[in-house]
Design a protein around this motif. Structure first.
Motif, PDB file in Angstrom:
ATOM      1  N   VAL A 202       6.323  -8.328   1.636  1.00  0.00           N
ATOM      2  CA  VAL A 202       7.226  -7.467   2.396  1.00  0.00           C
ATOM      3  C   VAL A 202       7.937  -6.537   1.414  1.00  0.00           C
ATOM      4  O   VAL A 202       8.045  -6.820   0.232  1.00  0.00           O
ATOM      5  CB  VAL A 202       8.283  -8.276   3.188  1.00  0.00           C
ATOM      6  CG1 VAL A 202       7.630  -9.177   4.214  1.00  0.00           C
ATOM      7  CG2 VAL A 202       9.177  -9.076   2.255  1.00  0.00           C
ATOM      8  N   GLY A 203       8.385  -5.405   1.949  1.00  0.00           N
ATOM      9  CA  GLY A 203       9.197  -4.504   1.146  1.00  0.00           C
ATOM     10  C   GLY A 203       8.433  -3.348   0.532  1.00  0.00           C
ATOM     11  O   GLY A 203       7.359  -3.532  -0.055  1.00  0.00           O
ATOM     12  N   GLY A 204       8.985  -2.157   0.695  1.00  0.00           N
ATOM     13  CA  GLY A 204       8.465  -0.975   0.031  1.00  0.00           C
ATOM     14  C   GLY A 204       7.013  -0.676   0.367  1.00  0.00           C
ATOM     15  O   GLY A 204       6.545  -0.881   1.489  1.00  0.00           O
ATOM     16  N   ALA A 205       6.285  -0.222  -0.647  1.00  0.00           N
ATOM     17  CA  ALA A 205       4.896   0.180  -0.450  1.00  0.00           C
ATOM     18  C   ALA A 205       3.978  -0.988  -0.142  1.00  0.00           C
ATOM     19  O   ALA A 205       2.859  -0.798   0.331  1.00  0.00           O
ATOM     20  CB  ALA A 205       4.387   0.908  -1.701  1.00  0.00           C
ATOM     21  N   TYR A 206       4.439  -2.231  -0.416  1.00  0.00           N
ATOM     22  CA  TYR A 206       3.590  -3.410  -0.223  1.00  0.00           C
ATOM     23  C   TYR A 206       3.777  -4.058   1.145  1.00  0.00           C
ATOM     24  O   TYR A 206       3.131  -5.070   1.431  1.00  0.00           O
ATOM     25  CB  TYR A 206       3.906  -4.441  -1.310  1.00  0.00           C
ATOM     26  CG  TYR A 206       3.789  -3.885  -2.706  1.00  0.00           C
ATOM     27  CD1 TYR A 206       2.562  -3.521  -3.240  1.00  0.00           C
ATOM     28  CD2 TYR A 206       4.934  -3.697  -3.484  1.00  0.00           C
ATOM     29  CE1 TYR A 206       2.459  -2.990  -4.515  1.00  0.00           C
ATOM     30  CE2 TYR A 206       4.841  -3.169  -4.771  1.00  0.00           C
ATOM     31  CZ  TYR A 206       3.610  -2.821  -5.274  1.00  0.00           C
ATOM     32  OH  TYR A 206       3.507  -2.293  -6.537  1.00  0.00           O
ATOM     33  N   GLN A 207       4.628  -3.478   1.977  1.00  0.00           N
ATOM     34  CA  GLN A 207       4.978  -4.079   3.253  1.00  0.00           C
ATOM     35  C   GLN A 207       3.757  -4.415   4.111  1.00  0.00           C
ATOM     36  O   GLN A 207       2.978  -3.536   4.482  1.00  0.00           O
ATOM     37  CB  GLN A 207       5.893  -3.135   4.039  1.00  0.00           C
ATOM     38  CG  GLN A 207       6.238  -3.584   5.447  1.00  0.00           C
ATOM     39  CD  GLN A 207       7.103  -4.830   5.455  1.00  0.00           C
ATOM     40  OE1 GLN A 207       7.929  -4.998   4.565  1.00  0.00           O
ATOM     41  NE2 GLN A 207       6.921  -5.683   6.444  1.00  0.00           N
TER      42      GLN A 207
END
Length: 310
Positions: A202-207
């Motif tokens: 989860v989070g940012g570009a890796y969501q």
């Protein structure tokens, strides 16, 4: 705030170039993050003592990593790997940096200095220090090639820990643009080793994307969800958990190759760390063995006493 996890169908329709393909290990806290997770997972764990020992080892790995810089390969070597779709610096090769043996002895000393050492562990550490360079290289070859009959289970986690430090030092300093695409499913594009487990981040570009974490260098490679990380099949994929257990960790099985690897979900537990959570969930391994599946690859810090039929 709620986190949205994408469905496999949604992921397939996205532009692949928009998905970060690689997550390199974060040098400043890679092993210390693992150590903290292991200490937390040791609470009420059936193998609590061993998990705490591996936490101490991971903390020692971070200290060793902080002081280490291994030489990077030449531009020509990287270009050749890219051209031939091969890993940049295979761990199982004749080009292994000899510094790993010094790192191993340093780890043994750090673990011993970290606290009270039981006689059995002291004997293991003494055995490591007494090994010749040739013996250590032979064991490293057997471990990396997963030749179980040749691996000494008691010393293998420490040998692997030293190799992890050297290859993580290397991987953490690469340019993402240098990482080649490799043809073999599940193979790390940096060191050619298999993944230990995967995690949906989860989070940012890796969501919402899934990454398989290499068991040696810590590099994470994007893998489409609902796909076997061992044989690349999308057929016969199933997910298994323990009722009342950690809902953030499942075993992903494949009926094509009859193997499994574990998968963690950060939307259910933000602190999931693939290697640590895999190590501390032996009950799930027992469940999968009873169901007729075998591990696609061992946890780098825990080796079987009896060679597996492979």
């Amino acid at each position: 705030m709620t986190q949205r996890i994408l469905d496999p169908e949604q992921i397939q329709t996205l532009d692949p170039s928009a998905i970060p393909r690689i997550r390199l290990p974060e040098r400043l806290a890679f092993f210390s993050t693992r150590a903290a997770r292991l200490r937390r997972l040791a609470e009420q764990n059936p193998i609590a003592g061993y998990v705490r020992l591996m936490a101490a080892l991971a903390e020692s790995q971070q200290q060793a990593l902080d002081a280490l810089n291994v030489p990077l390969p030449s531009r020509e070597s990287i270009a050749s790997a890219q051209q031939h779709s091969m890993p940049i610096l295979p761990a199982l090769s004749g080009e292994r940096d000899p510094q790993w043996r010094d790192v191993l002895r340093d780890l043994a000393n750090r673990v011993q200095a970290a606290g009270a050492v039981a006689p059995a562990l002291a004997n293991v550490l003494d055995a490591l220090r007494a090994m010749s360079d040739a013996q250590l290289e032979s064991q490293a070859d057997a471990i990396l090639a997963q030749r179980y009959a040749e691996v000494a289970p008691a010393t293998a986690p420490f040998i692997m820990a030293a190799l992890q430090v050297v290859w993580t030092s290397f991987a953490s300093r690469l340019d993402l643009r240098e990482i080649p695409y490799v043809d073999a499913p599940g193979v790390c594009p940096v060191c050619g080793s298999p993944p230990v487990a995967s995690v949906v981040r989860v989070g940012g570009a890796y969501q919402g994307y899934r990454y398989a974490q290499c068991g040696v260098c810590g590099t994470e490679n994007h893998v489409v969800r609902v796909k076997c990380t061992n044989c690349d099949s999308t057929k016969g994929i199933a997910y298994h958990g323990i009722e009342g257990g950690n809902g953030a960790l499942k075993a992903e099985s494949c009926d094509e190759c009859h193997t499994y690897r574990k998968i963690g979900y950060q939307d259910k537990d933000l602190e999931i760390e693939p290697l640590a959570d895999d190590l501390a969930s032996l009950t799930l391994d027992l469940l999968m063995g009873d169901a007729g599946y075998r591990r696609a690859s061992p946890n780098p810090l825990l080796w079987p006493e009896v060679p597996e039929d492979r």
